[in-house]
Design a protein around this motif. Structure first.
Motif, PDB file in Angstrom:
ATOM      1  N   GLY A 185     -10.101   0.892  -7.302  1.00  0.00           N
ATOM      2  CA  GLY A 185      -8.699   1.075  -7.658  1.00  0.00           C
ATOM      3  C   GLY A 185      -8.427   0.688  -9.093  1.00  0.00           C
ATOM      4  O   GLY A 185      -7.658   1.355  -9.797  1.00  0.00           O
ATOM      5  N   ASN A 237      -4.923  -3.487  -6.896  1.00  0.00           N
ATOM      6  CA  ASN A 237      -4.919  -4.440  -5.785  1.00  0.00           C
ATOM      7  C   ASN A 237      -6.256  -5.169  -5.653  1.00  0.00           C
ATOM      8  O   ASN A 237      -6.771  -5.361  -4.562  1.00  0.00           O
ATOM      9  N   TYR A 238      -6.816  -5.574  -6.780  1.00  0.00           N
ATOM     10  CA  TYR A 238      -8.061  -6.344  -6.822  1.00  0.00           C
ATOM     11  C   TYR A 238      -9.246  -5.580  -6.243  1.00  0.00           C
ATOM     12  O   TYR A 238     -10.227  -6.186  -5.818  1.00  0.00           O
ATOM     13  N   ASN A 239      -9.155  -4.278  -6.222  1.00  0.00           N
ATOM     14  CA  ASN A 239     -10.249  -3.443  -5.748  1.00  0.00           C
ATOM     15  C   ASN A 239     -10.919  -2.804  -6.961  1.00  0.00           C
ATOM     16  O   ASN A 239     -10.240  -2.182  -7.786  1.00  0.00           O
ATOM     17  N   LYS A 268     -10.181 -13.515  -7.990  1.00  0.00           N
ATOM     18  CA  LYS A 268     -10.408 -13.579  -6.546  1.00  0.00           C
ATOM     19  C   LYS A 268     -11.116 -14.873  -6.157  1.00  0.00           C
ATOM     20  O   LYS A 268     -11.073 -15.286  -4.995  1.00  0.00           O
ATOM     21  N   ARG A 325     -14.126 -14.361  -2.248  1.00  0.00           N
ATOM     22  CA  ARG A 325     -12.818 -14.166  -1.619  1.00  0.00           C
ATOM     23  C   ARG A 325     -12.328 -15.449  -0.954  1.00  0.00           C
ATOM     24  O   ARG A 325     -11.157 -15.818  -1.060  1.00  0.00           O
ATOM     25  N   TYR A 380      -6.109  -4.182 -12.794  1.00  0.00           N
ATOM     26  CA  TYR A 380      -6.614  -4.697 -11.523  1.00  0.00           C
ATOM     27  C   TYR A 380      -5.493  -5.145 -10.590  1.00  0.00           C
ATOM     28  O   TYR A 380      -5.668  -5.162  -9.374  1.00  0.00           O
ATOM     29  N   TYR A 437       0.824  -1.208   0.000  1.00  0.00           N
ATOM     30  CA  TYR A 437       0.000   0.000   0.000  1.00  0.00           C
ATOM     31  C   TYR A 437       0.855   1.254   0.000  1.00  0.00           C
ATOM     32  O   TYR A 437       0.476   2.274  -0.592  1.00  0.00           O
ATOM     33  N   TRP A 495     -17.919  -3.177  -6.183  1.00  0.00           N
ATOM     34  CA  TRP A 495     -17.383  -2.876  -4.849  1.00  0.00           C
ATOM     35  C   TRP A 495     -18.365  -3.328  -3.783  1.00  0.00           C
ATOM     36  O   TRP A 495     -17.977  -3.943  -2.775  1.00  0.00           O
ATOM     37  N   GLU A 509     -17.706  -6.133  -0.798  1.00  0.00           N
ATOM     38  CA  GLU A 509     -17.586  -5.621   0.558  1.00  0.00           C
ATOM     39  C   GLU A 509     -18.825  -5.821   1.424  1.00  0.00           C
ATOM     40  O   GLU A 509     -18.726  -5.797   2.645  1.00  0.00           O
TER      41      GLU A 509
END
Length: 361
Positions: free
Chosen positions: A298, A293-295, A85, A225, A289, A21, A212, A216
């Motif tokens: 992001g 960071n697989y977000n 993921k 995940r 991606y 990060y 997202w 989440e």
């Protein structure tokens, strides 16, 4: 930290996470500082190279082009996140973009409906992703080789189908979707481009937000995940790892299909010459991606960075700034290579690329 001064496993993992990060934060911070310096220099010296670059960066058309160019890459990146993921590495994103781009134009040409064509492109991509899922999940094929096969199949099949149907690798032009403009907001300098764009841009915004949210805030996101990190734990909890992986790979097909269909329909034509009109966007999506960071959020901003550079290089070639066009043209790709090198330590999911059989010891 142990007495010998060597970090134990969890601490090492935490330090690695912080380091990753920190690298991204450093890159982001350096980018922002560099951009501010460039804009200030452009304002102070408007006739200089900095002035030209500042004009291009702050031009509303640059943002509009960046948004349009980011659509296929960002959609494919979102699809890649879901697949990887879950534990399935899908490097066939390029192929999914190609097959959906052609199918969308063909269905639109046959039916006369742009949105029917869009759906046709999504269906074609999803079917190819389903084939990839069966080969890798059911028959344990190597995921990298299977992904390359998806790319090569689409790379050959789409231009061949165009040749058979239209007597050439390029299709005729079809209708394109009308841009959507929000009154008043679309008149805002520079940022007004956000409110006057193709429907595919707004679909992308929605897809990023929903992706997202799924990761989440939903059980399915947690299952995805877990499937990529610890499939045995997921299996023990009574959730089928195979079903989760199938769903994730099919979602990668749906999202990539939306990107490929948007790419061709926004231009109104499929171009099958050489690497086709997709031209590496699926591979750029993988970098996006990874850098994100697989977000999903992001990944979107990573994509927007590349698309913005791509939009800028096109304008700079037209303006003629004294730099060879060949050098300007490769700038976005050089940046991608540099970014990939800087984030090379991105940790992929623990079980990515590994076959899992329910109930195995």
């Amino acid at each position: 930290m142990s007495e010998a001064g060597v970090s134990d496993g969890p601490v090492d993992a935490d330090e690695s996470l912080v380091e990753r990060y920190s690298t991204r934060a450093l890159i982001a911070g350096a980018t922002v500082v560099g951009l501010v310096v460039l804009l200030v220099a452009g304002r102070l010296f408007p006739d200089s190279l900095a002035g030209t670059l500042a004009d291009v960066i702050t031009d509303r058309n640059t943002l509009a082009s960046a948004l349009r160019l980011s659509v296929p890459i960002a959609f494919a990146a979102l699809g890649g996140i879901f697949a990887e993921k879950s534990g399935v590495i899908n490097i066939g994103l390029e192929g999914l973009l190609i097959i959906s781009a052609f199918s969308a134009i063909y269905v639109t040409d046959v039916t006369g409906g742009v949105w029917i064509g869009f759906a046709g492109g999504v269906v074609a991509s999803t079917l190819l992703a389903g084939l990839f899922a069966i080969v890798t999940i059911e028959f344990r094929a190597d995921q990298i080789i299977a992904g390359l096969a998806v790319w090569l199949i689409a790379l050959g099949l789409a231009p061949f189908a165009s040749q058979v149907i239209y007597n050439g690798p390029n299709t005729p032009t079809v209708a394109t979707p009308n841009a959507v403009s929000v009154p008043v907001l679309s008149q805002i300098p520079f940022f007004g481009a956000l409110f006057s764009a193709s429907p595919s841009v707004y679909l992308l915004f929605l897809a990023v937000a929903l992706s997202w949210y799924v990761f989440e805030r939903t059980a399915f996101g947690r299952w995805v995940r877990a499937s990529g990190e610890n499939p045995k734990a997921l299996d023990t909890a009574g959730v089928s790892v195979a079903r989760v992986r199938y769903a994730a790979v099919l979602l990668s097909g749906v999202l990539s299909g939306m990107g490929g269909a948007a790419l061709s329909l926004d231009l109104g034509q499929f171009t099958g010459n050489g690497p086709t009109m997709v031209n590496g966007k699926g591979f750029i999506a993988i970098v996006a991606y990874l850098f994100g960071n697989y977000n999903p959020v992001g990944a979107f901003f990573s994509t927007l960075l590349f698309a913005g550079l791509d939009a800028m290089q096109t304008v700079l070639q037209l303006r003629g700034i004294g730099v060879p066009r060949q050098l300007i043209r490769i700038t976005p790709f050089v940046v991608v290579i540099v970014v990939l090198a800087l984030v090379g330590r991105t940790r992929i999911p623990e079980a990515a690329g590994e076959y899992y059989e329910s109930g195995e010891e």
